[in-house]
Design an enzyme around this catalytic site. Structure first.
Site, PDB file in Angstrom:
ATOM      1  N   CYS A  38      -2.420  -6.155   6.128  1.00 45.84           N
ATOM      2  CA  CYS A  38      -1.305  -5.925   5.212  1.00 45.84           C
ATOM      3  C   CYS A  38      -0.015  -5.666   5.977  1.00 45.84           C
ATOM      4  CB  CYS A  38      -1.611  -4.764   4.266  1.00 45.84           C
ATOM      5  SG  CYS A  38      -1.904  -3.195   5.111  1.00 45.84           S
ATOM      6  N   GLU A  72       0.686 -10.351   3.304  1.00 43.43           N
ATOM      7  CA  GLU A  72      -0.739 -10.176   3.593  1.00 43.43           C
ATOM      8  C   GLU A  72      -1.189 -11.403   4.389  1.00 43.43           C
ATOM      9  OE1 GLU A  72      -4.124  -7.482   2.360  1.00 43.43           O
ATOM     10  OE2 GLU A  72      -1.969  -7.400   1.911  1.00 43.43           O
TER      11      GLU A  72
END
Length: 364
Positions: free
Chosen positions: A322, A356
């Site tokens: 992330c 992401e």
């Protein structure tokens, strides 16, 4: 671009996605990444979670958010960022409680958790203790909303949680030829963009279909990836530190009738130390397993040095990140032992700077 609170810009979606891809290409230029696969979000109605302050102004009542830069309150009458289910239900909830004293009095915040499968969990948070009158009013509201709205209500206040039915929803994702069910508990972490999460699961499953042996998964959460990849490995050992997530993972394993996944409550650091010392992971005999593959989905800080050393021992690494910057930092170490054979951008958070990323790395 920076998303303005409560707004979406479908006409600008592709250009912001192009910018994110360019960011990754620049960041990972030293590693000769293969072509980055792009997994798009819906340009609106993409979040399955939303949290709002509730603002009282005389008889009026409305949802509000605060701008992180200006700290100014922003009134939210419709929220196209959230799933259509949440966005459509928000004004319905306010209309039902506006003149209902038991439900409105000192209501401070409302959190929404929705699923692609049509369930909606409402957490109503108060600056007062909740009594039987509140519980009766909440039950009446739930019954009034059914069957049009598949809604569950939870009441919260300081040191108090009132659950009328369940404190979870059940999400369903199509992975390969299967549909998997996931318990998602109020207050625990789940991927907010369910559509992109389903794409992430299928991306990882496509890679797993080319592998063999057994899988070690670190930071498994509610078994998000564990369930999706179970069919592709003999055994899966998944670890997680959060007790709530462990309970959900075990529930989800049983819910889907999966018998080759074991979940352990251990931090990634503890797993690394145990394997470095040749110790067993609790009751699991690792000597009997062929742990060729590791999947990691760490927090924003990335992998610590011990965990980096651990994962570098595996033939195949599936790394979900992330935070591209900490992934790039980790890749400086992993590049010495592995090469990237597949890369992906998952647009979990449209119109924001968040990216992401998924990488498949193989031993050199």
């Amino acid at each position: 671009m920076v998303m303005r609170i409560g707004q979406v810009f479908p006409a600008e979606y592709e250009s912001q996605l192009t910018s994110k891809k360019a960011l990754l290409q620049d960041l990972f230029a030293p590693y000769a990444l293969p072509e980055i696969e792009i997994y798009r979000s819906e340009p609106e109605h993409y979040r399955q979670r939303a949290e709002f302050r509730i603002w009282h102004d005389g008889d009026d009542i409305y949802h509000a958010m605060f701008d992180s830069d200006t700290k100014q309150k922003v009134r939210i009458d419709y929220f196209p960022v959230a799933s259509k289910l949440i966005a459509d239900f928000m004004p319905v909830l306010l209309s039902k409680i506006q003149f209902n004293h038991a439900l409105r009095y000192k209501l401070y915040q409302v959190d929404y958790l929705a699923t692609l499968s049509g369930e909606l969990l409402i957490s109503m948070i108060y600056k007062r203790q909740l009594d039987e009158q509140w519980q009766q009013a909440a039950n009446d509201l739930t019954n009034e909303l059914l069957p049009e709205w598949n809604v569950k209500i939870i009441g919260r206040s300081r040191k108090q949680k009132v659950v009328l039915k369940d404190d979870f929803v059940t999400e369903r994702f199509a992975v390969g030829k299967k549909t998997l069910a996931y318990q998602q508990v109020e207050g625990s972490f789940t991927q907010p963009n369910a559509g992109v999460n389903q794409q992430m699961l299928n991306w990882a499953a496509k890679i797993a279909g080319q592998l063999n042996g057994d899988l070690l998964e670190l930071y498994c959460g509610n078994a998000n990836f564990s369930l999706a990849l179970a069919d592709y490995f003999e055994q899966v050992v998944a670890t997680e530190i959060s007790r709530t997530s462990i309970k959900s993972a075990q529930y989800n394993i049983a819910l889907n009738g999966i018998d080759n996944v074991q979940v352990l409550q251990m931090s990634a650091e503890d797993v690394s130390k145990a394997l470095a010392n040749g110790s067993a992971l609790k009751h699991i005999d690792l000597a009997s397993m062929t742990l060729n593959t590791v999947l990691v989905d760490p927090p924003r800080a990335g992998l610590d040095p011990d965990t980096l050393q651990l994962v570098s021992r595996f033939n195949d690494i599936i790394y979900i990140s992330c935070n591209p910057q900490t992934l790039a930092d980790n890749l400086q170490i992993l590049d010495k032992t592995h090469r990237v054979v597949c890369s992906a951008l998952f647009d979990q958070f449209p119109y924001s700077h968040h990216v992401e990323t998924g990488l498949w790395l193989q031993k050199r």
